[in-house]
Design an enzyme around this catalytic site. Sequence first.
Site, PDB file in Angstrom:
ATOM      1  CD  GLU A  16      -2.752   1.142   2.490  1.00  0.00           C
ATOM      2  OE1 GLU A  16      -3.636   0.274   2.406  1.00  0.00           O
ATOM      3  OE2 GLU A  16      -2.616   1.912   3.448  1.00  0.00           O
ATOM      4  CB  THR A  47      -4.558   5.600   1.206  1.00  0.00           C
ATOM      5  OG1 THR A  47      -3.656   6.694   1.110  1.00  0.00           O
ATOM      6  CG2 THR A  47      -3.862   4.381   1.777  1.00  0.00           C
ATOM      7  CB  ALA A  50      -5.413   7.359   4.560  1.00  0.00           C
ATOM      8  CG  HIS A  77      -7.653   2.608  -0.643  1.00  0.00           C
ATOM      9  ND1 HIS A  77      -7.266   2.520   0.675  1.00  0.00           N
ATOM     10  CD2 HIS A  77      -7.037   1.574  -1.272  1.00  0.00           C
ATOM     11  CE1 HIS A  77      -6.451   1.489   0.834  1.00  0.00           C
ATOM     12  NE2 HIS A  77      -6.292   0.905  -0.339  1.00  0.00           N
ATOM     13  NE  ARG A 107     -17.598   5.391   8.704  1.00  0.00           N
ATOM     14  CZ  ARG A 107     -17.623   5.311  10.013  1.00  0.00           C
ATOM     15  NH1 ARG A 107     -18.741   4.985  10.627  1.00  0.00           N
ATOM     16  NH2 ARG A 107     -16.531   5.540  10.728  1.00  0.00           N
ATOM     17  CB  ALA A 122     -18.195   0.419   3.528  1.00  0.00           C
ATOM     18  CE1 TYR A 143     -11.511  -1.349  10.238  1.00  0.00           C
ATOM     19  CE2 TYR A 143     -13.525  -2.307   9.330  1.00  0.00           C
ATOM     20  CZ  TYR A 143     -12.579  -1.310   9.341  1.00  0.00           C
ATOM     21  OH  TYR A 143     -12.673  -0.269   8.454  1.00  0.00           O
ATOM     22  CG  HIS A 147     -15.102  -0.110  12.756  1.00  0.00           C
ATOM     23  ND1 HIS A 147     -15.853   0.930  13.260  1.00  0.00           N
ATOM     24  CD2 HIS A 147     -14.229   0.445  11.875  1.00  0.00           C
ATOM     25  CE1 HIS A 147     -15.468   2.067  12.683  1.00  0.00           C
ATOM     26  NE2 HIS A 147     -14.487   1.796  11.833  1.00  0.00           N
TER      27      HIS A 147
HETATM   28  P1  FAD Z   1     -18.317   0.606   7.453  1.00  0.00           P
HETATM   29  O1  FAD Z   1     -18.350  -0.752   6.880  1.00  0.00           O
HETATM   30  O2  FAD Z   1     -19.371   1.560   7.053  1.00  0.00           O
HETATM   31  O3  FAD Z   1     -18.295   0.438   9.044  1.00  0.00           O
HETATM   32  C1  FAD Z   1     -18.152   1.567   9.899  1.00  0.00           C
HETATM   33  C2  FAD Z   1     -18.871   1.288  11.216  1.00  0.00           C
HETATM   34  O4  FAD Z   1     -20.281   1.271  10.984  1.00  0.00           O
HETATM   35  C3  FAD Z   1     -18.543  -0.063  11.835  1.00  0.00           C
HETATM   36  O5  FAD Z   1     -18.538   0.086  13.234  1.00  0.00           O
HETATM   37  C4  FAD Z   1     -19.667  -0.968  11.369  1.00  0.00           C
HETATM   38  O6  FAD Z   1     -19.855  -2.041  12.270  1.00  0.00           O
HETATM   39  C5  FAD Z   1     -20.838   0.007  11.358  1.00  0.00           C
HETATM   40  N1  FAD Z   1     -21.836  -0.325  10.345  1.00  0.00           N
HETATM   41  C6  FAD Z   1     -21.624  -0.710   9.066  1.00  0.00           C
HETATM   42  N2  FAD Z   1     -22.794  -0.859   8.407  1.00  0.00           N
HETATM   43  C7  FAD Z   1     -23.776  -0.558   9.288  1.00  0.00           C
HETATM   44  C8  FAD Z   1     -25.180  -0.497   9.213  1.00  0.00           C
HETATM   45  N3  FAD Z   1     -25.836  -0.790   8.090  1.00  0.00           N
HETATM   46  N4  FAD Z   1     -25.866  -0.122  10.314  1.00  0.00           N
HETATM   47  C9  FAD Z   1     -25.230   0.212  11.472  1.00  0.00           C
HETATM   48  N5  FAD Z   1     -23.873   0.172  11.595  1.00  0.00           N
HETATM   49  C10 FAD Z   1     -23.165  -0.204  10.525  1.00  0.00           C
HETATM   50  N6  FAD Z   1      -9.714   5.434   5.464  1.00  0.00           N
HETATM   51  C11 FAD Z   1      -9.519   6.473   4.611  1.00  0.00           C
HETATM   52  O7  FAD Z   1      -9.934   7.589   4.908  1.00  0.00           O
HETATM   53  N7  FAD Z   1      -8.852   6.285   3.419  1.00  0.00           N
HETATM   54  C12 FAD Z   1      -8.350   5.083   3.040  1.00  0.00           C
HETATM   55  O8  FAD Z   1      -7.763   4.952   1.981  1.00  0.00           O
HETATM   56  C13 FAD Z   1      -8.539   3.976   3.931  1.00  0.00           C
HETATM   57  N8  FAD Z   1      -8.102   2.731   3.607  1.00  0.00           N
HETATM   58  C14 FAD Z   1      -8.368   1.677   4.441  1.00  0.00           C
HETATM   59  C15 FAD Z   1      -7.968   0.381   4.060  1.00  0.00           C
HETATM   60  C16 FAD Z   1      -8.225  -0.708   4.884  1.00  0.00           C
HETATM   61  C17 FAD Z   1      -7.808  -2.091   4.447  1.00  0.00           C
HETATM   62  C18 FAD Z   1      -8.879  -0.519   6.123  1.00  0.00           C
HETATM   63  C19 FAD Z   1      -9.139  -1.692   7.045  1.00  0.00           C
HETATM   64  C20 FAD Z   1      -9.283   0.751   6.510  1.00  0.00           C
HETATM   65  C21 FAD Z   1      -9.037   1.855   5.676  1.00  0.00           C
HETATM   66  N9  FAD Z   1      -9.460   3.147   6.014  1.00  0.00           N
HETATM   67  C22 FAD Z   1      -9.246   4.202   5.152  1.00  0.00           C
HETATM   68  C23 FAD Z   1     -10.110   3.389   7.296  1.00  0.00           C
HETATM   69  C24 FAD Z   1     -11.649   3.242   7.214  1.00  0.00           C
HETATM   70  O9  FAD Z   1     -12.174   4.292   6.421  1.00  0.00           O
HETATM   71  C25 FAD Z   1     -12.174   3.320   8.647  1.00  0.00           C
HETATM   72  O10 FAD Z   1     -11.802   2.162   9.354  1.00  0.00           O
HETATM   73  C26 FAD Z   1     -13.646   3.626   8.815  1.00  0.00           C
HETATM   74  O11 FAD Z   1     -13.850   4.003  10.179  1.00  0.00           O
HETATM   75  C27 FAD Z   1     -14.600   2.475   8.531  1.00  0.00           C
HETATM   76  O12 FAD Z   1     -14.618   2.154   7.216  1.00  0.00           O
HETATM   77  P2  FAD Z   1     -15.502   0.899   6.668  1.00  0.00           P
HETATM   78  O13 FAD Z   1     -15.399   0.955   5.210  1.00  0.00           O
HETATM   79  O14 FAD Z   1     -15.104  -0.354   7.357  1.00  0.00           O
HETATM   80  O15 FAD Z   1     -16.934   1.361   7.175  1.00  0.00           O
END
Ligand code: FAD
Length: 289
Positions: A16, A47, A50, A77, A107, A122, A143, A147
């Site tokens: 990455e 990213t 990020a 991303h 997200r 997401a 995670y 998360h």
């Molecule tokens: P989601 O899947 O939306 O989850 C976020 C929270 O909401 C979780 O607690 C989940 O349990 C909850 N949730 C999900 N769906 C629902 C629903 N329908 N109802 C209620 N609760 C729900 N961040 C950046 O800004 N840029 C990047 O490039 C970046 N790259 C990343 C790459 C990887 C591999 C990882 C693991 C993380 C990365 N992140 C990045 C960080 C990421 O944006 C954060 O971890 C963010 O807080 C959650 O993203 P998510 O896509 O998992 O969100």
Amino acid sequence: MKIIDRLSARQTFSFEIFPPKGELPLETAYEVAGEMARDCPDWISVTYSAGGSGNSANTVPIAASIERDLGVTALAHLTCLGSTSDDVDAYVDSLGEAGIENVLALRGDRAPGREARDFGHASDLIAYLRDRGSELCIGAACYPEGHVESPTEEESFRALYLKQEAGADYLVSQLFFDNEDFYRFREKCLRYRVRLPIVAGIMPFTSVKQIQRMAFTCGASIPAKVVKRLVLAGDDPADQARAGVEYACEQLADLAANGVDGLHVYSMNKPSVAHAAREALLACGYLEA
Ligand code: FAD
């Protein structure tokens, strides 16, 4: 090449990078990617804003250069918090123009002034991309320790299940320092009917300060064995960073021995980290020379 096709064929190895911060020119990212490409990754991910850094405009140009100039698959991303569907449409169009077939749909972290507009999670973004008829290969985040915002294990896995059902092709994990957390998570995925391939993400620790920040931002726990490594490394930042790379390489070799779908190295724009990871995986037979 779609990443899911690679994952279906064999265990993968990837890196990455993040777009340059502040005034640094874009060329610095091209140089980093060029050096990392010599270690033959299956893909390099780039990213998107990020850590709330705001540097999202350079994700596609860097990913495009990885594909076009280096002949390596790029994973761009994309975060959706604060975005409208028009923003996403424009981003997807730019991926298409650049010949990029892979996106990591996220997200994004919550930040002041970054409220949800058209997408709350997401899984909403993934569903939107699929409804739009997108043929992109879509990855999503997972995670191993849950998360940080998920109050319960059930909610954490429910979010993963929703990503799967919305059309995600595979998962990439958040960093973790204890492989047992990953193995437990992998087993639980099956119990919660999450059956997507899971790429394990590993980031070397570089200092006491950095690992403390990771613990808070990513919710990664710091096992006693890591604390011991840092104590033994002493106060010299170079020794601490070396201990981090050594530990990460041991994690990678252990994951390789335990049959992971893929290994992703959060190489932090450091080709030396990417290279050390490759050497460790050649030594244990996960990669072939
Ligand atoms: P989601 O899947 O939306 O989850 C976020 C929270 O909401 C979780 O607690 C989940 O349990 C909850 N949730 C999900 N769906 C629902 C629903 N329908 N109802 C209620 N609760 C729900 N961040 C950046 O800004 N840029 C990047 O490039 C970046 N790259 C990343 C790459 C990887 C591999 C990882 C693991 C993380 C990365 N992140 C990045 C960080 C990421 O944006 C954060 O971890 C963010 O807080 C959650 O993203 P998510 O896509 O998992 O969100």
